[in-house]
Write an enzyme that holds these catalytic residues in place. Structure first.
Site, PDB file in Angstrom:
ATOM      1  CE1 TYR A 125      -3.644   2.595   1.034  1.00  0.00           C
ATOM      2  CE2 TYR A 125      -1.780   3.591   2.188  1.00  0.00           C
ATOM      3  CZ  TYR A 125      -3.064   3.683   1.674  1.00  0.00           C
ATOM      4  OH  TYR A 125      -3.755   4.852   1.789  1.00  0.00           O
ATOM      5  CD  GLU A 213      -5.962   4.473  -1.070  1.00  0.00           C
ATOM      6  OE1 GLU A 213      -5.984   4.638   0.161  1.00  0.00           O
ATOM      7  OE2 GLU A 213      -6.968   4.137  -1.723  1.00  0.00           O
TER       8      GLU A 213
END
Ligand code: ADP
Ligand code: MG
Length: 247
Positions: A125, A213
């Site tokens: 992530y 993101e």
């Protein structure tokens, strides 16, 4: 302004950020054709159909009234056409859309990057946003990719790293290396990750993003680092400067 995954990926490519390649499609026939193209161009045996909506959690979400997920792998052209048929025109309900769901008008038919090879695949992530309390951009990243980051933050906060960037400055080379190191990478994957993060940070500042993101940030079995998913938010005040992006 929130962009769709396929739009965000197009912008990332302009900054030399490697992405899971795909073709946006409006009909099942287009999806079938896209599969053939992806299959040939990227030597990708399978392909993935991804609903394009302004919300995440698509992989776990379902088209209302069916068992069809919003992200699904197909093995051949026929498979891809059927999945596209099931998704297009349907209402996708995910943890982020709320019970009303969102109508799907477009799918991205994307290459399969999860193929087996010399080293295991990994999902990470990584996100970039402005830390308002410090007035500095911060890169948040974790080895726990592919899942809901709020859950990771809640259950295992020690697995989320943060790297603050000097105001008005660039991401320093040592910071990019620190990120690749903390993600447990070495060799080619390490080098690819430092390049990826550096280019991604340039995209963030160059495009005036308010949020970027990548989840999952993906390490393929050939050690390439790729954005499999991308959520991009552009600063409303800067839209004038990026009129070319709004199509
Ligand atoms: P969302 O975040 O909206 O659920 P993602 O693009 O992150 O959508 O995809 C969800 C999950 O689907 C990923 O975490 C990944 O595990 C899986 N996925 C995506 N592309 C592929 C692929 N090519 N092969 C296998 N699984 C994939
Ligand atoms: Mg995702």
């Amino acid at each position: 302004m929130n962009l769709h995954e396929y739009q965000a990926k197009e912008l990332l490519k302009k900054y030399n950020v490697p992405v899971q390649e795909g073709i946006p499609c409006n009909t099942p026939t287009e999806a079938e054709e896209a599969y053939r193209q992806i299959h040939t161009q990227y030597d990708s045996k399978f392909a993935v159909v991804k609903a394009q909506i302004h919300a995440g959690g698509r992989g776990k979400g379902k088209i209302a009234g069916t068992e069809q997920r919003g992200v699904a792998v197909g093995k051949n052209a026929e498979d891809i056409k059927t999945i596209a048929q099931n998704i297009l025109g349907g209402t996708l309900v995910t943890i982020q859309t709320g019970p009303a769901g969102k109508l799907v008008n477009k799918v991205l038919v994307a290459q399969d990057v999860y193929f087996e090879g010399p080293s295991p695949v990994k999902e990470f992530y990584l996100s970039i946003l402005l830390d308002r309390t410090k007035g500095q951009n911060v890169i948040m990243y974790s080895t726990e990719g592919g899942m809901n980051i709020e859950d990771v933050a809640h259950d295992t906060p020690e697995k989320i790293f943060k790297e603050w960037i000097h105001p008005g400055g660039l991401l320093q080379a040592f910071q990019a290396r620190k990120i690749a190191f903390n993600l447990g990478l070495s060799g080619e994957a390490f080098k690819n990750c430092t390049k990826f993060v550096t280019n991604l940070y340039n995209a963030f500042t160059g495009l005036d993003c308010s949020m970027l993101e990548i989840n999952p940030l993906f390490k393929a079995s050939d050690d390439k680092i790729i954005a499999v998913d991308c959520k991009m938010n552009l600063d409303e005040n800067s839209l004038m400067r990026h009129a070319d992006l709004i199509t």
